[in-house]
Design a protein around this motif. Structure first.
Motif, PDB file in Angstrom:
ATOM      1  N   HIS A 280     -11.492  -7.125   9.929  1.00 21.30           N
ATOM      2  CA  HIS A 280     -10.808  -6.046   9.203  1.00 21.30           C
ATOM      3  C   HIS A 280     -11.464  -5.038   8.577  1.00 21.30           C
ATOM      4  CE1 HIS A 280      -7.277  -9.046   8.640  1.00 21.30           C
ATOM      5  NE2 HIS A 280      -8.292  -9.901   8.670  1.00 21.30           N
TER       6      HIS A 280
ATOM      7  N   TYR B 172     -11.861  -1.443   6.631  1.00 25.09           N
ATOM      8  CA  TYR B 172     -11.164  -0.530   5.331  1.00 25.09           C
ATOM      9  C   TYR B 172     -11.830   0.790   5.202  1.00 25.09           C
ATOM     10  CZ  TYR B 172      -9.151  -4.843   4.178  1.00 25.09           C
ATOM     11  OH  TYR B 172      -8.501  -6.345   4.173  1.00 25.09           O
TER      12      TYR B 172
ATOM     13  N   GLU C 106      -4.656   1.147  -2.673  1.00 23.69           N
ATOM     14  CA  GLU C 106      -5.762   0.332  -3.306  1.00 23.69           C
ATOM     15  C   GLU C 106      -5.693   1.357  -4.847  1.00 23.69           C
ATOM     16  OE1 GLU C 106      -7.164  -2.639  -2.940  1.00 23.69           O
ATOM     17  OE2 GLU C 106      -6.580  -2.775  -0.873  1.00 23.69           O
TER      18      GLU C 106
ATOM     19  N   LYS D 290      -5.774   3.404   1.675  1.00 24.95           N
ATOM     20  CA  LYS D 290      -7.050   3.003   2.723  1.00 24.95           C
ATOM     21  C   LYS D 290      -6.163   2.616   3.855  1.00 24.95           C
ATOM     22  CE  LYS D 290     -10.369   1.181  -0.386  1.00 24.95           C
ATOM     23  NZ  LYS D 290     -11.465   2.040   0.115  1.00 24.95           N
ATOM     24  N   GLU D 291      -6.986   2.970   4.739  1.00 25.49           N
ATOM     25  CA  GLU D 291      -6.772   2.852   6.473  1.00 25.49           C
ATOM     26  C   GLU D 291      -7.267   1.484   6.730  1.00 25.49           C
ATOM     27  OE1 GLU D 291      -6.684   4.632  10.790  1.00 25.49           O
ATOM     28  OE2 GLU D 291      -8.474   4.864   9.547  1.00 25.49           O
ATOM     29  N   HIS D 292      -6.190   0.523   6.929  1.00 21.66           N
ATOM     30  CA  HIS D 292      -6.649  -1.159   7.302  1.00 21.66           C
ATOM     31  C   HIS D 292      -6.475  -1.371   8.569  1.00 21.66           C
ATOM     32  CE1 HIS D 292      -5.565  -5.529   6.516  1.00 21.66           C
ATOM     33  NE2 HIS D 292      -6.849  -5.438   7.206  1.00 21.66           N
TER      34      HIS D 292
ATOM     35  N   CYS E 229     -11.587   4.894  13.089  1.00 19.67           N
ATOM     36  CA  CYS E 229     -11.590   3.540  13.404  1.00 19.67           C
ATOM     37  C   CYS E 229     -11.867   3.245  14.937  1.00 19.67           C
ATOM     38  CB  CYS E 229     -10.159   2.651  13.066  1.00 19.67           C
ATOM     39  SG  CYS E 229      -8.619   3.482  14.098  1.00 19.67           S
TER      40      CYS E 229
ATOM     41  N   SER F  21      -6.741  -9.226  -3.562  1.00 19.37           N
ATOM     42  CA  SER F  21      -7.702  -8.381  -3.062  1.00 19.37           C
ATOM     43  C   SER F  21      -9.285  -8.891  -3.424  1.00 19.37           C
ATOM     44  CB  SER F  21      -7.520  -7.060  -3.962  1.00 19.37           C
ATOM     45  OG  SER F  21      -6.237  -6.517  -4.016  1.00 19.37           O
TER      46      SER F  21
ATOM     47  N   GLU G 238      -1.658   0.892   6.386  1.00 20.80           N
ATOM     48  CA  GLU G 238      -1.990   1.712   5.307  1.00 20.80           C
ATOM     49  C   GLU G 238      -1.844   0.851   4.055  1.00 20.80           C
ATOM     50  OE1 GLU G 238      -0.577   5.641   4.786  1.00 20.80           O
ATOM     51  OE2 GLU G 238      -1.914   6.615   6.468  1.00 20.80           O
ATOM     52  N   GLU G 239      -2.729   0.645   3.241  1.00 26.47           N
ATOM     53  CA  GLU G 239      -2.708  -0.106   1.935  1.00 26.47           C
ATOM     54  C   GLU G 239      -2.934   0.740   0.944  1.00 26.47           C
ATOM     55  OE1 GLU G 239      -4.914  -3.698   2.026  1.00 26.47           O
ATOM     56  OE2 GLU G 239      -3.720  -4.577   3.768  1.00 26.47           O
TER      57      GLU G 239
ATOM     58  N   LYS H 199     -10.222 -10.720  -0.183  1.00 29.89           N
ATOM     59  CA  LYS H 199     -10.593  -9.877   0.846  1.00 29.89           C
ATOM     60  C   LYS H 199     -11.739  -9.581   1.064  1.00 29.89           C
ATOM     61  CE  LYS H 199      -6.099  -7.845   1.506  1.00 29.89           C
ATOM     62  NZ  LYS H 199      -5.136  -6.436   1.626  1.00 29.89           N
TER      63      LYS H 199
END
Length: 706
Positions: free
Chosen positions: A19, A21, A59, A64-66, A28, A214, A56-57, A217
């Motif tokens: 994963h 982030y 936070e 953040k790009e996940h 990426c 979170s 995208e998440e 993770k």
């Protein structure tokens, strides 16, 4: 800019999910190349990475790009090559040989590595060290290790809470289930079981939201929690907040999270600010040692800083002391020649010496007695000070030595104490400068410029220090008397010359005029002369002033300082007059002056050896300089040093003269009061009444008699 973060999940089929982030989008695509290069260089493995999900998440710090990558591991390159070669029909016979060669090669490399480490002590490079660290645990023993757990926990709750004073246990809803004793003391709200942990703490690192999902993770990261100021007791409102740094451990059987932490402290000051003690920290916690080591480092830094400050203070004090010492030496060198002052400072006896050739000048103010009788004393003081400041400046220009001043009388000498062949020229130019400088001084009675008489004579003198209290460097001999007679028999604003000075100045570029024979007191009839001007030097050069150069914009410096006839105008202090009389000074060049571009050769006829009263030869270097080592803007260049001659006809200098009140010996210096009776200013009419003339006549008589 925040760095990207990674999290790994292991699948049952041997693959992994990576994963990724990041706050920055679009980066990426470089991750697979970096990971594959690390696997190839460090582990000699080949992996394949495939992007399986991108989202995208939201936070705490924003979006953040996940990105999720699927990592698949492949055999090493060497195994592939051997397997491919072995599978080929033409090379099956060589398969066993390939494996044997590989084993033999590995053994040889291992033996060579051990031999190098044993005999040469060669150090592994950085990447070998890193590779050995990351591959630690691949051995058969470690992979086959299985821990043994007890059937029940052999520790009671109180012991556990005291042994780990900063641990916190909370469930999936962030409700506090258990806390250490010290964290309860600092955050009293944790004593209420079931309270929400996020009400009292915020997560500083990593920058994630305060939820179980979170936290899980980033469970492999260190978590830094900080207490909330609004939830702390009133006494903590003005103190810094407590920060805890530790690790999160997920307890799946209890569905709770254990946060095992330590206080984030660096010094005893931070410990005191948070109202904590070393005993509040667990004995096994390294934070105790870190605080003490850091405190020792801070104490050493403070000690070093104090030493630097003391060193700087000492340096400044040393500079100030050197500056004050220099001022004292400059004042001393202004009163005595440098070589005489140095000998007196060292406690040595200054021996008198004879100078065969020198030129002496006397000057006085015309009608000075009348001026004194009609003016107040303060006006006389300021008039003389204004005149003497100009005369003193001229001594720097022409490198002549100022002997003394008595009332309005001013006495200088050239060629003493440093013998030079151009002494007559120096004193003659100085006399011309005196006439010009006197015109700038105002007579307090008439309002016009004052008038002076100047007299010059050349000949031999005896020079030495007389007296112990306020010692003076004095000159003795008939030359002093004759120079005084030239001044007393002179005319206003005229420079009266004796025959010896006249012959010395001939063909030197001076305009001379014969006065004729006159009757001189104590000398009989003498043919004398007047010095009118210097044909080779301008007035600005004689006065030592800057002149405008051709094609430049530099202005000449002229003095407008004068004395007024009104008494209130004389009220400024002497220091104000001295500072206003400061002007740029240019030393005049002479044939034996160091101001020449190329120093001339020494004049043999002017530099014979000299002897003191004790008969010892004295080198010219012992006379030193008339001035201090650090020259001011008005200070001249040093003259070229030379020796002095003996007395007339090569005779030795006279023995110490006997005074009327006490007898001088070779071990005692001459006293001025034994030889000279100071004149009373205001009672004399001209220089013929000076008492030093009778004294010098007596000295000359003693000299001839012996």
């Amino acid at each position: 800019m925040n760095a990207p973060s990674f999290r790994v999940e292991k699948n049952s089929d041997g693959t992994m999910l990576l994963h990724y982030y990041s706050d920055r989008r679009g980066l990426c695509h470089i991750v697979p190349g970096i990971i594959e290069a690390v696997a190839k260089d460090f582990f000699s493995s080949q992996i394949e990475m495939e992007m399986v999900n991108q989202m995208e998440e939201v936070e705490r710090t924003g979006k953040k790009e996940h990105v999720v990558f699927l990592i698949t591991h492949h055999p090493a390159f060497s195994d592939k090559m051997c397997s491919r070669t072995a599978a080929s029909p033409s090379h099956r016979a060589q398969a066993s040989g390939c494996r044997q060669d590989a084993v033999r090669t590995n053994k040889q490399e291992a033996e060579k590595s051990r031999h190098i480490k044993k005999h040469t002590g060669a150090r592994r490079n950085h990447w070998e060290t890193v590779r050995s660290l990351v591959q630690l645990g691949k051995g058969k023993l470690l992979r086959g290790f299985e821990p043994v757990y007890p059937e029940e926990l052999c520790i009671d709750l109180k012991t556990f809470c005291n042994a780990f004073p900063f641990h916190i246990v909370f469930d999936e809803e962030l409700r506090v289930r258990q806390a250490g004793v010290t964290v309860q003391k600092i955050v009293p709200g944790l004593q209420t079981m079931g309270i929400q942990l996020d009400q009292y703490f915020t997560i500083l690192h990593p920058e994630v939201t305060f939820t179980i999902a979170s936290i899980r993770k980033f469970i492999n990261s260190h978590f830094v929690l900080q207490t909330r100021r609004d939830m702390m007791p009133e006494c903590w409102k003005e103190t810094p907040m407590l920060e805890l740094r530790g690790q999160m451990l997920w307890m799946a059987s209890l569905r709770c999270m254990l946060y095992q932490a330590s206080p984030l402290l660096r010094s005893l000051q931070e410990l005191e600010e948070r109202r904590m003690y070393l005993s509040d920290i667990a004995p096994h916690d390294a934070t105790r040692h870190l605080i003490l080591l850091n405190q020792q480092r801070l104490a050493e830094m403070e000690l070093s800083s104090q030493l630097e400050r003391k060193k700087e203070e000492l340096r400044q004090l040393s500079q100030h002391l050197e500056h004050e010492k220099q001022k004292t030496e400059n004042l001393l060198y202004a009163m005595l020649p440098k070589h005489v002052a140095n000998q007196l400072k060292e406690g040595k006896r200054v021996e008198a010496g004879e100078f065969k050739e020198c030129t002496i000048l006397f000057s006085d103010v015309v009608t000075f007695t009348t001026i004194c009788s009609q003016c107040e004393p303060i006006q006389i003081v300021f008039m003389l000070n204004s005149m003497y400041l100009r005369f003193d400046r001229l001594t720097t220009v022409h490198n002549v030595y100022k002997v003394e001043t008595i009332g309005d009388a001013y006495m200088v000498v050239g060629g003493v104490p440093i013998p030079v062949s151009s002494h007559a020229e120096q004193v003659a130019n100085f006399a011309l400068g005196m006439i010009m400088a006197a015109k700038e001084v105002t007579n307090p009675i008439t309002g016009g410029s004052i008038q002076i008489r100047v007299g010059l004579h050349s000949g031999p003198v005896l020079a030495g220090v007389v007296g112990e209290k306020m010692p003076r460097y004095c000159l003795f001999g008939d030359t002093v008397n004759t120079a005084s007679r030239m001044e007393s028999h002179g005319l206003p604003d005229k420079i009266h010359l004796s025959p010896t000075v006249y012959h010395a100045l001939q063909e030197k570029g001076f305009h001379l005029e014969e006065r004729g024979e006159i009757e001189v007191k104590g000398k009989g009839r003498m043919r004398t002369y007047f010095l009118l001007k210097n044909l080779r030097a301008t007035d600005s050069e004689i006065m030592g002033r800057w002149t405008r150069k051709a094609g430049s914009g530099q202005e000449s410096v002229h003095s407008g300082l004068d004395c007024s006839t009104e008494l209130p105008s004389f009220r400024p202090t002497l220091r104000a007059i001295q500072s206003s009389d400061r002007r740029p000074t240019v030393a005049m060049r002479y044939g034996d002056s160091l101001t020449d571009d190329k120093p001339p050769a020494l004049f043999p006829e002017a530099l014979p050896s000299a002897k003191t009263q004790t008969g010892k030869s004295r080198d010219s270097e012992s006379y030193g300089s008339l001035h201090s080592g650090n020259r001011s803007e008005d200070e001249p260049f040093e003259l070229k040093e030379g020796a002095v001659r003996r007395g007339p006809d090569g005779a030795e200098p006279p023995p110490a003269a006997r005074g009327k009140k006490r007898q001088s010996s070779s071990s005692q210096p001459l006293y001025l009061e034994d030889l000279v009776a100071r004149p009373t200013p205001g009672r004399r009419q001209d220089m013929s009444d000076y008492s030093w003339e009778e004294n010098n006549m007596r000295m000359a008589a003693v000299w001839k008699k012996n």
